[in-house]
Design a protein around this motif. Sequence first.
Motif, short mmCIF file in Angstrom:
data_model
loop_
_atom_site.label_atom_id
_atom_site.label_comp_id
_atom_site.label_asym_id
_atom_site.label_seq_id
_atom_site.Cartn_x
_atom_site.Cartn_y
_atom_site.Cartn_z
N ALA A 68 -45.75 14.11 19.64
CA ALA A 68 -45.94 13.10 20.68
C ALA A 68 -44.65 12.34 20.89
O ALA A 68 -43.89 12.10 19.95
N ASP A 69 -44.44 11.93 22.12
CA ASP A 69 -43.34 11.02 22.43
C ASP A 69 -43.81 9.62 22.06
O ASP A 69 -44.18 8.81 22.91
N ALA A 70 -43.82 9.34 20.77
CA ALA A 70 -44.50 8.15 20.25
C ALA A 70 -43.73 6.88 20.58
O ALA A 70 -42.50 6.86 20.62
N ASP A 71 -44.49 5.82 20.78
CA ASP A 71 -43.90 4.50 20.95
C ASP A 71 -43.43 3.95 19.61
O ASP A 71 -42.48 3.16 19.57
N ILE A 72 -44.09 4.35 18.53
CA ILE A 72 -43.73 3.88 17.19
C ILE A 72 -43.74 5.06 16.22
O ILE A 72 -44.70 5.83 16.18
N PHE A 73 -42.66 5.19 15.46
CA PHE A 73 -42.57 6.17 14.38
C PHE A 73 -42.49 5.42 13.06
O PHE A 73 -41.65 4.52 12.92
N CYS A 74 -43.35 5.77 12.12
CA CYS A 74 -43.33 5.18 10.78
C CYS A 74 -43.00 6.28 9.77
O CYS A 74 -43.82 7.18 9.56
N PHE A 75 -41.82 6.21 9.19
CA PHE A 75 -41.37 7.22 8.24
C PHE A 75 -41.35 6.63 6.84
O PHE A 75 -40.96 5.47 6.64
N GLN A 76 -41.75 7.43 5.87
CA GLN A 76 -41.63 7.06 4.46
C GLN A 76 -40.63 8.01 3.78
O GLN A 76 -40.41 9.11 4.25
N GLU A 77 -40.07 7.54 2.67
CA GLU A 77 -39.09 8.29 1.88
C GLU A 77 -37.80 8.52 2.67
O GLU A 77 -37.33 9.65 2.82
N VAL A 78 -37.23 7.44 3.15
CA VAL A 78 -35.91 7.46 3.79
C VAL A 78 -34.89 7.05 2.73
O VAL A 78 -35.09 6.07 2.01
N SER A 79 -33.80 7.79 2.64
CA SER A 79 -32.85 7.63 1.53
C SER A 79 -31.45 7.27 2.02
O SER A 79 -31.03 7.67 3.11
N GLY A 123 -36.74 3.88 0.85
CA GLY A 123 -37.88 3.10 1.33
C GLY A 123 -38.47 3.59 2.63
O GLY A 123 -38.44 4.79 2.94
N ASN A 124 -38.99 2.64 3.41
CA ASN A 124 -39.75 2.94 4.62
C ASN A 124 -38.97 2.51 5.86
O ASN A 124 -38.20 1.55 5.82
N MET A 125 -39.21 3.22 6.95
CA MET A 125 -38.52 2.93 8.20
C MET A 125 -39.49 2.99 9.36
O MET A 125 -40.26 3.94 9.48
N LEU A 156 -43.66 -2.31 4.77
CA LEU A 156 -42.82 -2.82 5.86
C LEU A 156 -43.72 -3.21 7.03
O LEU A 156 -44.39 -2.37 7.61
N GLU A 157 -43.72 -4.50 7.35
CA GLU A 157 -44.58 -5.04 8.41
C GLU A 157 -43.72 -5.39 9.62
O GLU A 157 -42.85 -6.26 9.55
N VAL A 158 -43.98 -4.71 10.72
CA VAL A 158 -43.25 -4.95 11.97
C VAL A 158 -44.26 -5.37 13.04
O VAL A 158 -45.19 -4.61 13.34
#
Length: 316
Positions: A68-79, A123-125, A156-158
């Motif tokens: 999907a052309d998402a409005d929000i991407f939530c990624f975990q395990e970013v290094s 962490g998370n992004m 992470l709260e946005v």
Amino acid sequence: MVHHHRRNGDDHGAAADRFPAVPAAIRTVVHARGDPLMRLITWNIQWGKGCDGVVDLARIVSVAKSLADADIFCFQEVSEGFASLDGGIDQSAQLAALLPDHRAVFRPAVETIDSRGKSHRFGNMTLSRLPVLQVASHLLPWLQDHSVRSMRRQALEVTVETAFGPLRVTNTHLEYYSAAQRDAQIGRLLDLQQEASTYRQAADEREPYGRQMITASGILCGDFNFDVSDPQHAVLHASSRPGLNYRDAWTICRPGLPHAPTCGLHDHVQWKNGADCRDFIFVTEDIAGRVRRMAVDGETAASDHQPVLVELADGG
């Protein structure tokens, strides 16, 4: 038309009227595709490492956008700075560059500085095409459990502005090895939601002591490291605390149907017990009626987890 819904169990419903009107530009962004839907994807990307052993963040973004052309991407395990994982690359900067039309917010759960002054962060992004109003980073409980290995975890709260008002998007990754630590972390996530349900007001960004925007409406997503049959899932999905509670968006959208597996489909070394669902999207009760679609990309092997999509309607 923008709808402000009074929150269940909230004696401060009038506070919703203090939120500023939704700018027309927000609606233009959300409706840019010609439909009144907001899309969010959550994915444990395993620092971009696919089941082929190749670390490729461009592949991660390409696969996510194909879902999907998402409005929000939530990624975990970013290094960043863990050379054995990221090869010395700042992955948060690379992901931000790969999604230039999204505002990028990275917060580490683990952050150390070595003797050479080099940072090591993990962490998370969250990346949002919708306007970001506020960011909060919550370190989760890390109880001593010497029986297993573990690491610090974070939520992470946005807060973003949507066509239906401010929305807290909480991106998290709970402990894998210790059930006791997960229990404590789930408890903290529920505490945060209860606090948001009972204390809300509009933001004042003029100075640090200005009022903070805390809205009860929210999405909680990420890698929870429990499966649907685990009692820990019910602790979240069946919570009954004061204010708004979280509900599993899959169950709302596909009642009676088993959750699609989100890990163990392609990596049979890490996931020796086979495929199951450990990645979830929970929504607060007031926006449960907006859930229109849930989907899991079960084909990609770009990570050991699968990306998960939710679509929320603008209309009630």
